[in-house]
Design an enzyme around this catalytic site. Sequence first.
Site, PDB file in Angstrom:
ATOM      1  N   SER A 160       0.833  -1.202   0.000  1.00 60.66           N
ATOM      2  CA  SER A 160       0.000   0.000   0.000  1.00 60.66           C
ATOM      3  C   SER A 160       0.876   1.264   0.000  1.00 60.66           C
ATOM      4  O   SER A 160       1.760   1.412  -0.838  1.00 60.66           O
ATOM      5  CB  SER A 160      -0.938  -0.052   1.211  1.00 60.66           C
ATOM      6  OG  SER A 160      -1.884   0.947   1.157  1.00 60.66           O
TER       7      SER A 160
ATOM      8  N   ARG B 256     -11.346   5.894  10.893  1.00 60.41           N
ATOM      9  CA  ARG B 256     -10.889   4.511  10.807  1.00 60.41           C
ATOM     10  C   ARG B 256     -11.981   3.598  10.259  1.00 60.41           C
ATOM     11  O   ARG B 256     -11.713   2.670   9.496  1.00 60.41           O
ATOM     12  CB  ARG B 256     -10.448   4.034  12.197  1.00 60.41           C
ATOM     13  CG  ARG B 256      -9.866   2.641  12.207  1.00 60.41           C
ATOM     14  CD  ARG B 256      -8.655   2.510  11.317  1.00 60.41           C
ATOM     15  NE  ARG B 256      -7.925   1.276  11.549  1.00 60.41           N
ATOM     16  CZ  ARG B 256      -6.866   0.900  10.859  1.00 60.41           C
ATOM     17  NH1 ARG B 256      -6.421   1.684   9.884  1.00 60.41           N
ATOM     18  NH2 ARG B 256      -6.252  -0.212  11.134  1.00 60.41           N
TER      19      ARG B 256
ATOM     20  N   ASP C 299      -8.799  -6.452  -4.318  1.00 60.72           N
ATOM     21  CA  ASP C 299      -8.432  -5.140  -3.784  1.00 60.72           C
ATOM     22  C   ASP C 299      -9.055  -4.069  -4.676  1.00 60.72           C
ATOM     23  O   ASP C 299      -8.691  -3.925  -5.832  1.00 60.72           O
ATOM     24  CB  ASP C 299      -6.891  -5.011  -3.786  1.00 60.72           C
ATOM     25  CG  ASP C 299      -6.410  -3.698  -3.170  1.00 60.72           C
ATOM     26  OD1 ASP C 299      -7.246  -2.824  -2.879  1.00 60.72           O
ATOM     27  OD2 ASP C 299      -5.183  -3.569  -2.971  1.00 60.72           O
TER      28      ASP C 299
ATOM     29  N   HIS D  57      -7.896  -5.159   0.011  1.00 60.15           N
ATOM     30  CA  HIS D  57      -6.627  -4.459   0.144  1.00 60.15           C
ATOM     31  C   HIS D  57      -5.754  -5.058   1.247  1.00 60.15           C
ATOM     32  O   HIS D  57      -4.540  -5.146   1.109  1.00 60.15           O
ATOM     33  CB  HIS D  57      -6.917  -2.988   0.427  1.00 60.15           C
ATOM     34  CG  HIS D  57      -5.697  -2.123   0.451  1.00 60.15           C
ATOM     35  ND1 HIS D  57      -4.857  -2.003  -0.637  1.00 60.15           N
ATOM     36  CD2 HIS D  57      -5.166  -1.334   1.415  1.00 60.15           C
ATOM     37  CE1 HIS D  57      -3.870  -1.164  -0.326  1.00 60.15           C
ATOM     38  NE2 HIS D  57      -4.026  -0.762   0.900  1.00 60.15           N
ATOM     39  N   ASP D  58      -6.387  -5.461   2.331  1.00 61.90           N
ATOM     40  CA  ASP D  58      -5.639  -5.996   3.469  1.00 61.90           C
ATOM     41  C   ASP D  58      -4.944  -7.329   3.182  1.00 61.90           C
ATOM     42  O   ASP D  58      -4.190  -7.817   4.022  1.00 61.90           O
ATOM     43  CB  ASP D  58      -6.563  -6.167   4.683  1.00 61.90           C
ATOM     44  CG  ASP D  58      -6.534  -4.944   5.591  1.00 61.90           C
ATOM     45  OD1 ASP D  58      -5.728  -4.020   5.324  1.00 61.90           O
ATOM     46  OD2 ASP D  58      -7.309  -4.900   6.557  1.00 61.90           O
TER      47      ASP D  58
END
Lengths: 207, 375
Positions: B154, B224, B319, B352-353
């Site tokens: 990222s 968050r 992602d 994405h993680d």
Amino acid sequence: MTEHDRRVRAEQRERFDFAVIANWIPPGERVLDLGCGDGRLLRYLSETRDVTGYGVEIDRESVLGCIRNGVDVIQMDIECGLSGFEDASFEHVIISQALQTMHTTERILGEMLRVAAEAVVSFPNFAYRTNRAAIAAGHMPVSEDLPYDWFDTPNVRFFTIVDFENLCARLGIEIRERLAFDEAGRAVSEDPNLNGSLAFYRLGRRT
Amino acid sequence: MSQENSVGFVTSQRAYFNEPLKLKSGAELPRFELVFETYGTLNSERSNAVLVCHALSGSHHVAGRYADDPENVGWWNNLVGPGKALDTRKFFVVGVNNLGGCYGSTGPLSINPETGKRYGAVFPLVTVEDWVAAQARLADYLGIRTWAAVIGGSLGGMQALEWSLQFPDRIRHAMVIASAPKLSAQNIAFNEVARQAIISDPDFHGGDYAEHGVVPTRGLRLARMIGHITYLSDTQMAEKFGRQLRHGEHKFSYEVDFEIESYLRYQGDKFAAFFDANTYLMTTKALDYFDPAYDFDGNLAAALARARASFFVAGFSTDWRFAPARSREIVFALLHNRLHVVYAEIDCSAGHDSFLLDDAHYHDLLRAYLENIAT
């Protein structure tokens, strides 16, 4: 034939194929290898011809193999075209015994001659003598160059030397050189569509 | 945490830099400190050093755990350790908390030597370029002339890419994972919503909340929660939470009904309890500004002409924050410059993680690549 013999045979064949292709690639060139598997051909070309280049491969284990072999590889689906690759950015683009595993034949040939000045294509000839005999006897052919059963073959396009050359003519692709070999690896000059098991082409754009 | 293949207990270190650092914004930091950790041993040729760059919420604590805080396991512990894909028996691995961070490096929470108070809102905006410049000072400090590799996911991947541009002869391999050559309008939009959540919190006080003895917890929590949505894939959210109900029935209220709400609130609360709001704002801005092609009329290939490194680029199928197509932009710009590149598009449902997970194939790819560059 034992499994070991089979493997040795396959390796000999492979080296033979590589040598035929390498013969058409001048040293120091920049090449793109479509459906590059684990990158063996590129590695061979880099070791014997000082060639640089990239492989394109969709299969994840093959991509891992390329990395292990120290070969530059881009994981993408050639069936979706080669967008991203710039026009005439390679001297040669190669598709070694992989064209028959893809659906979008015309598109791939067009894209190959967009990104490179010249294309090298090799494929198994379905009209080879023993293949014809197998069909005549009521079976799908299984041979040195078509080593799969009908139910597990990766091949999706079944074509012959004559078929391929007709397509090239229709697409305005110039055949600059053709080589055909029988199953024993002997060069064939007479009636290659009958006597050739494996065909190699050097293709360009008709000018 | 399994002790197997772990780097074990680790200790953070601190480096002091008294030479001023000119920032991209034009501002200058007269002096700064960086906290970092190292794992493995630097060889006598000093050729086996790997820098691990962190993303938005990461830190210098990449692997192992602390003797006095054993639950605090490094954020990329599944990758870094003896026998792991980034093998600390072969590599000297360095993790650093970036400039402006809130884990101990000089940042908005640090005391401004000119005022004797916390920097807070007056801490200058730092960019990816500034982070890399500061990391280069750390490399000098550690006696590392050239990194064997700089790796990150990222925003960390952006730093690896930036290393190849700012210091082309100091990085042999850039490993850019789940990253992008610049943010899209949609990426910036999500960041802006997160920033507005923080800035509009009454406890934000224009960034000087520390002087008021408060923390803009509600804003951080919202920021968050929004960010977290972009880290996960629709598929994974459906698999993990679906429409599961917390209390087994509809409550007809604004309390938690669905498990996904509970999860987001939990993630928000956890994050807001320790992360600094100014660091969050600044880091999202660093993301927004990152664009190596900006000075080249948007031509990424031209921007990357300076690079000399070999590249490992990887994207993950689900992602959507930095989709594989964004990685391919980098790949084709590298191809234009005839640089060595390996590009893998990894099937993984975690969005994405995914880059943080220990998916076996993903780690096999990293291991294979790293094994070839070990000296």
